[in-house]
Structure formats: C-alpha cells, structure tokens
Design a protein around this motif. Structure first.
Motif, PDB file in Angstrom:
ATOM      1  N   HIS A  76       0.853  -1.358  -0.213  1.00  0.00           N
ATOM      2  CA  HIS A  76       0.177  -0.049  -0.024  1.00  0.00           C
ATOM      3  C   HIS A  76       1.052   1.364  -0.091  1.00  0.00           C
ATOM      4  CE1 HIS A  76      -4.011  -1.495   0.090  1.00  0.00           C
ATOM      5  NE2 HIS A  76      -3.650  -2.416   1.207  1.00  0.00           N
ATOM      6  N   ARG A  77       1.968   1.333   0.632  1.00  0.00           N
ATOM      7  CA  ARG A  77       3.065   2.250   0.678  1.00  0.00           C
ATOM      8  C   ARG A  77       3.526   2.609  -0.448  1.00  0.00           C
ATOM      9  NH1 ARG A  77       8.233   2.711   4.382  1.00  0.00           N
ATOM     10  NH2 ARG A  77       8.988   4.518   3.229  1.00  0.00           N
ATOM     11  N   ALA A  78       3.894   1.515  -1.268  1.00  0.00           N
ATOM     12  CA  ALA A  78       4.374   1.603  -2.675  1.00  0.00           C
ATOM     13  C   ALA A  78       3.217   2.407  -3.408  1.00  0.00           C
ATOM     14  CB  ALA A  78       5.005   0.255  -3.066  1.00  0.00           C
ATOM     15  N   LEU A  79       2.066   1.697  -3.224  1.00  0.00           N
ATOM     16  CA  LEU A  79       1.039   2.435  -4.352  1.00  0.00           C
ATOM     17  C   LEU A  79       0.781   3.768  -3.869  1.00  0.00           C
ATOM     18  CD1 LEU A  79      -1.160  -0.860  -4.418  1.00  0.00           C
ATOM     19  CD2 LEU A  79       0.039   0.310  -6.324  1.00  0.00           C
ATOM     20  N   ASN A  80       1.095   4.188  -2.544  1.00  0.00           N
ATOM     21  CA  ASN A  80       0.881   5.590  -2.334  1.00  0.00           C
ATOM     22  C   ASN A  80       1.827   6.473  -3.191  1.00  0.00           C
ATOM     23  OD1 ASN A  80      -1.287   5.534  -0.797  1.00  0.00           O
ATOM     24  ND2 ASN A  80      -0.200   5.253   1.037  1.00  0.00           N
ATOM     25  N   ILE A  81       2.875   5.930  -3.269  1.00  0.00           N
ATOM     26  CA  ILE A  81       4.042   6.610  -4.398  1.00  0.00           C
ATOM     27  C   ILE A  81       3.734   6.503  -5.659  1.00  0.00           C
ATOM     28  CG2 ILE A  81       6.612   6.642  -4.762  1.00  0.00           C
ATOM     29  CD1 ILE A  81       6.940   5.485  -1.911  1.00  0.00           C
ATOM     30  N   ASP A  82       3.311   5.334  -6.077  1.00  0.00           N
ATOM     31  CA  ASP A  82       2.983   5.031  -7.548  1.00  0.00           C
ATOM     32  C   ASP A  82       1.530   4.400  -7.806  1.00  0.00           C
ATOM     33  OD1 ASP A  82       2.604   4.429 -10.456  1.00  0.00           O
ATOM     34  OD2 ASP A  82       4.759   3.757 -10.456  1.00  0.00           O
ATOM     35  N   PRO A  83       0.396   4.761  -7.912  1.00  0.00           N
ATOM     36  CA  PRO A  83      -0.694   3.997  -7.869  1.00  0.00           C
ATOM     37  C   PRO A  83      -0.745   3.108  -8.975  1.00  0.00           C
ATOM     38  CG  PRO A  83      -1.199   6.526  -7.602  1.00  0.00           C
ATOM     39  CD  PRO A  83       0.466   6.239  -7.941  1.00  0.00           C
ATOM     40  N   ASN A  84       0.040   3.120  -9.870  1.00  0.00           N
ATOM     41  CA  ASN A  84       0.049   2.225 -10.986  1.00  0.00           C
ATOM     42  C   ASN A  84       1.115   1.151 -11.044  1.00  0.00           C
ATOM     43  OD1 ASN A  84      -2.136   3.636 -12.364  1.00  0.00           O
ATOM     44  ND2 ASN A  84      -0.849   5.102 -12.962  1.00  0.00           N
ATOM     45  N   TYR A  85       1.831   1.187  -9.851  1.00  0.00           N
ATOM     46  CA  TYR A  85       2.917  -0.023  -9.890  1.00  0.00           C
ATOM     47  C   TYR A  85       2.267  -1.451  -9.779  1.00  0.00           C
ATOM     48  CZ  TYR A  85       7.399  -1.766  -8.469  1.00  0.00           C
ATOM     49  OH  TYR A  85       8.545  -2.768  -8.406  1.00  0.00           O
ATOM     50  N   VAL A  86       2.333  -2.045 -10.879  1.00  0.00           N
ATOM     51  CA  VAL A  86       1.727  -3.244 -10.904  1.00  0.00           C
ATOM     52  C   VAL A  86       2.330  -4.102 -10.031  1.00  0.00           C
ATOM     53  CG1 VAL A  86       1.361  -5.429 -12.516  1.00  0.00           C
ATOM     54  CG2 VAL A  86       1.007  -2.949 -13.305  1.00  0.00           C
ATOM     55  N   ARG A  87       3.513  -4.443  -9.620  1.00  0.00           N
ATOM     56  CA  ARG A  87       4.066  -5.416  -8.735  1.00  0.00           C
ATOM     57  C   ARG A  87       3.478  -5.247  -7.365  1.00  0.00           C
ATOM     58  NH1 ARG A  87      10.287  -5.525  -8.805  1.00  0.00           N
ATOM     59  NH2 ARG A  87      10.272  -7.238  -7.754  1.00  0.00           N
ATOM     60  N   ALA A  88       3.383  -4.091  -7.005  1.00  0.00           N
ATOM     61  CA  ALA A  88       2.532  -3.835  -5.782  1.00  0.00           C
ATOM     62  C   ALA A  88       1.172  -4.122  -5.831  1.00  0.00           C
ATOM     63  CB  ALA A  88       2.762  -2.440  -5.259  1.00  0.00           C
ATOM     64  N   ARG A  89       0.431  -4.091  -6.883  1.00  0.00           N
ATOM     65  CA  ARG A  89      -0.947  -4.470  -7.129  1.00  0.00           C
ATOM     66  C   ARG A  89      -1.059  -5.694  -6.889  1.00  0.00           C
ATOM     67  NH1 ARG A  89      -3.345  -1.027 -11.640  1.00  0.00           N
ATOM     68  NH2 ARG A  89      -5.139  -1.848 -11.051  1.00  0.00           N
ATOM     69  N   ARG A  90      -0.262  -6.311  -7.693  1.00  0.00           N
ATOM     70  CA  ARG A  90      -0.242  -7.947  -7.705  1.00  0.00           C
ATOM     71  C   ARG A  90       0.044  -8.589  -6.213  1.00  0.00           C
ATOM     72  NH1 ARG A  90       2.470 -12.697  -8.452  1.00  0.00           N
ATOM     73  NH2 ARG A  90       1.248 -14.183  -9.812  1.00  0.00           N
ATOM     74  N   GLY A  91       0.914  -7.872  -5.557  1.00  0.00           N
ATOM     75  CA  GLY A  91       1.287  -8.155  -4.345  1.00  0.00           C
ATOM     76  C   GLY A  91       0.270  -8.247  -3.279  1.00  0.00           C
ATOM     77  N   LEU A  92      -0.905  -7.472  -3.489  1.00  0.00           N
ATOM     78  CA  LEU A  92      -1.844  -7.552  -2.631  1.00  0.00           C
ATOM     79  C   LEU A  92      -2.589  -8.724  -2.870  1.00  0.00           C
ATOM     80  CD1 LEU A  92      -3.150  -3.904  -2.927  1.00  0.00           C
ATOM     81  CD2 LEU A  92      -1.920  -4.688  -1.267  1.00  0.00           C
ATOM     82  N   SER A  93      -2.859  -9.182  -4.064  1.00  0.00           N
ATOM     83  CA  SER A  93      -3.364 -10.453  -4.258  1.00  0.00           C
ATOM     84  C   SER A  93      -2.743 -11.347  -3.625  1.00  0.00           C
ATOM     85  CB  SER A  93      -3.718 -10.897  -5.899  1.00  0.00           C
ATOM     86  OG  SER A  93      -4.669  -9.692  -6.192  1.00  0.00           O
ATOM     87  N   VAL A  94      -1.515 -11.643  -4.077  1.00  0.00           N
ATOM     88  CA  VAL A  94      -0.551 -12.530  -3.466  1.00  0.00           C
ATOM     89  C   VAL A  94      -0.451 -12.956  -1.944  1.00  0.00           C
ATOM     90  CG1 VAL A  94       1.771 -13.486  -3.496  1.00  0.00           C
ATOM     91  CG2 VAL A  94       0.626 -12.816  -5.750  1.00  0.00           C
TER      92      VAL A  94
END
Length: 179
Positions: A76-94
């Motif tokens: 979530h913190r990474a996504l606050n920096i870059d909301p489109n960062y796919v690796r962090a978005r996928r990390g939420l699922s994993v």
C-alpha cells in the motif's frame, strides 16, 4: 536459498538480519515505490519461512500472518508513491492468498474474506495482463481457495460453482501451455 533447501531454522535468523537493512531502506523518506515493494517482498519471504502451508516452514501461523500483513502495508505504501505500480498491486493479491491460506486452518470465514479481497485486487490488475498465464493461475487459485473455504464452512452450494470455475481456468492454462 536456505528455506528452499529445507533449512528453515537457519533461514529465519538470516532473513531477520537481512530485514534490518531492508527496514533501513524503507525508512528513507526518498525510497521509491520499487524499493518499498522490495522491502515488502522480503517480509513476504519471512512469512513463507515462518508459516506458509505445504512448505518446510516453521509452522508459526501467527508470525507468518504478521509478516504477510507487513508486506501488505508496504505494498500500500508503494502504491501511495505510484498508484499504477503493478508489482505492488499484484502483491496485494498474492499476500491475500497467503494470509487466507494460513487462516484457513483455524478460521475459514476470515480466510474466505481474505481470498475475496485478493480476487478483487487480481481482477483490478491492468486488462493487458489479465490473460497471461500467471494472472489466470492466480485468479484460478483464489477461486479454488474460496471454494475450499465455503466447503469447510458447509456451504457446498456456494463451493461447487467456484470449484468448477477454477477447474475450467486450470484446464485453459493446461491447454495453452501443456508443458
């Protein structure tokens, strides 16, 4: 590598020592989304070592879930920096898949909620990658885990369609990549 070779009692102290450096990186106010994600990934590995089901973990579900939740917070913190960062978005699922898998042993209701949220995150990934084998596999795993949670709760009529849907997705993966 220690964990993957079954040397988990040796791996955990090494990972905890490595996390000191990762935590220092995360404390940098100028850390990039990628750097924050990598710190989260390290916590995910610690969670695997502590209590991932079906592996040579230490069998510490409380410690594992705490590490996975720390990884989620960093995603979530990474996504606050870059909301489109796919690796962090996928990390939420994993991470949701991993948390739910650990919780399944004692609380299928909580696990079901984690799987459902993880599937929402997986379905929200960019459409351009939705048909990739890893993306389809992740969604199929989450559907199967949801079905297992419903089954453990005695909600068989809700479990069966999810088992079917997951099975069909796994069949499509097999057809696309028979190796």
């Amino acid at each position: 590598i220690l964990w993957q070779t079954g040397e988990t009692p040796l791996a955990v102290p090494v990972m905890r020592e490595a996390l000191k450096s990762f935590d220092a990186l995360a404390a940098d106010p100028h850390a990039s989304a990628t750097q924050i994600y990598e710190v989260g990934s390290a916590y995910g590995t610690l969670g695997d070592e502590l209590g991932q089901n079906g592996t040579a973990s230490l069998g510490d579900p409380v410690g594992a879930v705490a590490a996975y939740r720390k990884s989620v917070a960093l995603d979530h913190r990474a996504l606050n920096i870059d909301p489109n960062y796919v690796r962090a978005r996928r990390g939420l699922s994993v991470n949701g898949l991993k948390i739910g898998s650990v919780e399944m042993e004692t609380d299928p209701t909580a696990a079901l909620k984690d799987f459902q949220v993880a599937l929402e995150h997986a379905n929200a990934l960019p459409k351009t990658g939705q048909d990739s084998l890893p993306a389809v596999r992740l969604r199929a795993q989450l559907l199967r885990k949801e079905a297992i949670a419903f089954e453990r709760m005695g909600a068989y009529s809700q479990a069966v369609p999810l088992f079917r849907q997951g099975f069909e997705m796994f069949q499509s993966i097999s057809a696309r990549d028979p190796k």
